[in-house]
Motif scaffolding. Structure first.
Motif, PDB file in Angstrom:
ATOM      1  N   ILE A   1     -17.537 -35.153  36.088  1.00 52.71           N
ATOM      2  CA  ILE A   1     -18.848 -34.498  36.094  1.00 52.71           C
ATOM      3  C   ILE A   1     -19.323 -34.275  34.662  1.00 52.71           C
ATOM      4  O   ILE A   1     -20.485 -34.516  34.321  1.00 52.71           O
ATOM      5  N   TYR A   2     -18.391 -33.855  33.811  1.00 50.74           N
ATOM      6  CA  TYR A   2     -18.729 -33.635  32.403  1.00 50.74           C
ATOM      7  C   TYR A   2     -19.210 -34.927  31.765  1.00 50.74           C
ATOM      8  O   TYR A   2     -20.170 -34.942  30.988  1.00 50.74           O
ATOM      9  N   GLY A   3     -18.550 -36.052  32.123  1.00 50.75           N
ATOM     10  CA  GLY A   3     -18.979 -37.332  31.572  1.00 50.75           C
ATOM     11  C   GLY A   3     -20.376 -37.717  32.028  1.00 50.75           C
ATOM     12  O   GLY A   3     -21.142 -38.301  31.272  1.00 50.75           O
ATOM     13  N   CYS A   4     -20.728 -37.354  33.288  1.00 53.15           N
ATOM     14  CA  CYS A   4     -22.049 -37.721  33.786  1.00 53.15           C
ATOM     15  C   CYS A   4     -23.145 -36.887  33.155  1.00 53.15           C
ATOM     16  O   CYS A   4     -24.222 -37.384  32.863  1.00 53.15           O
ATOM     17  N   PHE A   5     -22.894 -35.599  32.957  1.00 53.12           N
ATOM     18  CA  PHE A   5     -23.991 -34.705  32.584  1.00 53.12           C
ATOM     19  C   PHE A   5     -23.857 -34.101  31.206  1.00 53.12           C
ATOM     20  O   PHE A   5     -24.774 -33.456  30.741  1.00 53.12           O
TER      21      PHE A   5
ATOM     22  N   ALA B   1     -16.298 -37.888  41.836  1.00 52.75           N
ATOM     23  CA  ALA B   1     -16.077 -36.507  41.412  1.00 52.75           C
ATOM     24  C   ALA B   1     -16.038 -35.581  42.609  1.00 52.75           C
ATOM     25  O   ALA B   1     -15.176 -34.696  42.700  1.00 52.75           O
ATOM     26  N   VAL B   2     -16.953 -35.797  43.577  1.00 53.11           N
ATOM     27  CA  VAL B   2     -16.968 -34.937  44.767  1.00 53.11           C
ATOM     28  C   VAL B   2     -15.680 -35.113  45.564  1.00 53.11           C
ATOM     29  O   VAL B   2     -15.068 -34.132  46.014  1.00 53.11           O
ATOM     30  N   VAL B   3     -15.223 -36.374  45.687  1.00 52.86           N
ATOM     31  CA  VAL B   3     -13.976 -36.611  46.427  1.00 52.86           C
ATOM     32  C   VAL B   3     -12.816 -35.901  45.746  1.00 52.86           C
ATOM     33  O   VAL B   3     -12.010 -35.219  46.393  1.00 52.86           O
ATOM     34  N   PHE B   4     -12.745 -36.023  44.411  1.00 56.53           N
ATOM     35  CA  PHE B   4     -11.626 -35.396  43.706  1.00 56.53           C
ATOM     36  C   PHE B   4     -11.687 -33.881  43.812  1.00 56.53           C
ATOM     37  O   PHE B   4     -10.657 -33.223  43.960  1.00 56.53           O
TER      38      PHE B   4
END
Lengths: 106, 529
Positions: free
Chosen positions: B187-191, B221-224
């Protein structure tokens, strides 16, 4: 920019390989200490991923660096508790073979 | 006044850190009970602080606080809305009762300064998880909670059971939290940000660019995140540590673990999913509430149904009272996941429809209310099992038959708790299940939703059957030879049990006052805080 995303994809592959190694180590090894080592490999893989995700044109983001420092501290705490438990297991069972830890039912 | 938010966590951590000094003081002053009193006092102080905060939150809306030095999207942020303060009060209240219970229950053990210190860090970690406003802050408090609970599960390290279960718990739960940290890093990588509200904001700006839920890293990310937090929330197939770890811990800690620690898993999961991965669609004037961008509701429903069914099959085979209760905890976690799942499913599949939003709010409020109900009922029963172990020295269900006749006060209290969890109609445990099922039956043309709800209804009836069976074994059967000599537990142990059973009845009577609070907490979750 092209350069950064290339580096990122190389390192992300490395992270996935490291995670696979760590999980394999935890699942297949029968020695408790090796399981702890597997957990440590997983921790390092995830830390590496945070650093890689913070990589930009002007170096690694400050947020990513501070996160990894704290995350390494947490990893050390987990390793300490795990090793204490390994010592206690050895005191009870006189072995660190995980196949002997079968007294709990499913 | 903003910094008021940090006080509850600081109070608990400070008194946990001063435990070694208190131990030295105890030896100097020859006064035995100083650490118990310090732990109880700081937990009670924390509870009072949280109740004042609750008043303030209800009056003024959400509160936030961040460490000076960093600007907001990067700094450490504590964000308190109605749901987080509601969860924090439950955590702290159960922690206080567990501390009172430990006075007599733990007196045979040594190293009690460490025990109370760990109990305080466990509670402060949970409150921190509830208050966290950004993902990494959440992870740090999460690990604070997890490491304390590993140590507490294996606290009686002279018993093989505790050590073995502790190691199992440590391995599984650490893998789970590392997987969720991997999700957080994606998530950090995406945003390039970790603040939950900031992520939701960026998603809603970027929505036309993303072509609505067509991005692989976000799905991963949601799956993890779901898999990682489901380990602590003990959803099937990630549940196998729970039936070992919870019985192996001391009874007060089992009450904490089963009552509140597993709730932290489902709270963190649903908080991240509902707050970060929902955004108000730009351009559609009809929809004013955030809509999930990914269909995680489906996953939660499937996990919930699977959890309830499999754990229900397992419960009935257990001969050990604490294992029985541990499996029934897994069943109840299934209900909570199912309730949140229905809410997300309805919001995703019927966006912009007011009827769907109302039903989603019903199901989510049922799940939030079930968190409270199960926390109270299950900690009551685990504390009761502690009383039984203290008096009868056994946990075998066939050996403790009829023990309620010899221990009438705790026996009656625990029957109230069992009826509460079984969902016998006037008690509050019925209403939360009813709300979840009502939310699931709203769209009769949606066969998936109706089918899974029917499975849940059948499971509820079955579950009510085995709770009543346990009441019959404990209260009505003739006392067996083991329990002939037992008598009522000490007052310090009876008191928390009686308090909790009174709370069970009070919840039922006070439902008209409780429902608005739960409604506000639900809206805080669904409207993105």
């Amino acid at each position: 920019m092209q350069n950064v995303s290339q580096i990122q994809s190389i390192y992300m592959t490395a992270v996935i390989v490291l995670i696979a190694i760590g999980l394999y180590c935890i699942i297949s090894k029968r020695e408790l200490l090796k399981i702890v080592i597997g957990i440590e490999i997983l921790t390092s893989a995830v830390n590496l991923n945070i650093i890689i995700m913070g990589l930009g044109d002007s170096g690694v983001d400050v947020l990513a660096q501070s996160m990894v420092v704290i995350s390494m501290g947490i990893g050390a705490c987990i390793a300490a508790v795990a090793l204490v438990l390994v010592v206690d297991v050895f005191r009870h069972y006189r072995t660190t073979d995980v196949r002997k830890l079968r007294r709990l039912r499913w | 006044m903003v910094q008021l938010v940090m006080y509850p966590v600081i109070v608990l951590l400070a008194s946990a850190a001063s435990m070694p000094i208190v131990k030295i003081l105890e030896e100097k002053l020859k006064f035995k009970r100083l650490k118990e009193m310090l732990a109880t006092f700081s937990l009670a102080l924390c509870l009072i602080l949280l109740l004042t905060l609750h008043e303030q939150v209800l009056r003024e809306g959400h509160l936030e606080s961040y460490l000076p030095g960093f600007s907001l999207p990067f700094g450490v942020q504590l964000y308190v809305d109605e749901l987080s303060i509601y969860m924090a009060i439950i955590f702290c209240g159960i922690g206080l009762l567990a501390a009172i219970f430990s006075y007599r229950y733990m007196e045979v053990d040594t190293g009690l300064d460490k025990y109370y210190g760990l109990l305080l860090t466990l509670t402060s970690g949970m409150i921190g998880v509830a208050f966290a406003g950004d993902l990494f802050n959440l992870y740090v408090f999460w690990e604070l909670m997890c490491i304390s609970s590993y140590s507490l599960v294996s606290f009686r390290k002279y018993r093989w059971e505790a050590v073995e279960a502790g190691f199992k718990y440590l391995t599984m739960s650490t893998i789970g939290s590392l997987i969720s940290l991997y999700g957080i890093s994606l998530i950090y990588g995406c945003f390039k940000t970790l603040n939950m509200r900031d992520i939701a904001l960026r998603l809603s700006y970027a929505q036309n660019m993303f072509e609505r839920s067509n991005v692989l890293p976000l799905h991963l990310a949601v799956v993890f995140i779901i898999c990682g937090f489901a380990v602590t929330a003990a959803l099937v197939p990630f549940h196998t540590w729970l039936p070992d770890a919870h019985p192996a811990a001391p009874a007060s800690i089992s009450a904490m673990l089963s009552g509140v620690v597993i709730k932290t898993g489902i709270y963190a999961m649903s908080r991240i999913l509902f707050t970060s991965f929902s955004s108000v669609p730009i351009g559609s004037a009809s929809s004013t509430h955030p809509v999930p961008i990914i269909d995680y509701g489906l996953v939660l429903i499937v996990l919930g149904v699977l959890t309830i069914t499999i754990a229900n099959i397992m419960v009935i085979q257990q001969k050990d009272l604490k294992r029985f209760l541990a499996f029934s905890s897994i069943v109840n976690m299934g209900y909570i996941a199912f309730g949140f799942g229905i809410a997300a499913y309805l919001l995703y599949h019927y966006p912009g429809q007011y009827h769907a939003f109302k039903l989603a709010a019903t199901a989510a409020s049922g799940a939030i209310m079930h968190i409270l109900n199960h926390a109270i009922g299950k900690s009551l029963l685990f504390l009761y099992s502690g009383c039984i172990v203290h008096e009868a020295k056994t946990r075998d269900i066939s050996k403790i038959e009829g023990i309620g006749r010899k221990m009438p006060i705790t026996g009656i209290s625990s029957s109230i708790g069992l009826f509460h969890l079984a969902g016998i109609p006037p008690l509050a445990g019925f209403w939360s299940k009813f709300l979840i099922i009502w939310g699931g039956l709203g769209f009769l043309e949606d066969t998936f939703l109706v089918g899974s709800t029917v499975i849940i209804v059948l499971n509820s009836v079955y579950a009510a059957g085995y709770y009543v069976w346990l009441v019959q074994r404990i209260m009505l059967n003739k006392p067996s030879t083991v329990v002939e000599k037992v008598h009522e537990a000490p007052t310090n142990m009876v008191m928390p049990v009686v308090i909790l059973s009174t709370v069970c009845i009070c919840l039922t009577v006070l439902l008209p006052w409780l429902i608005p609070i739960i409604e506000k907490a639900t809206l805080a979750l669904l409207m993105g805080g």
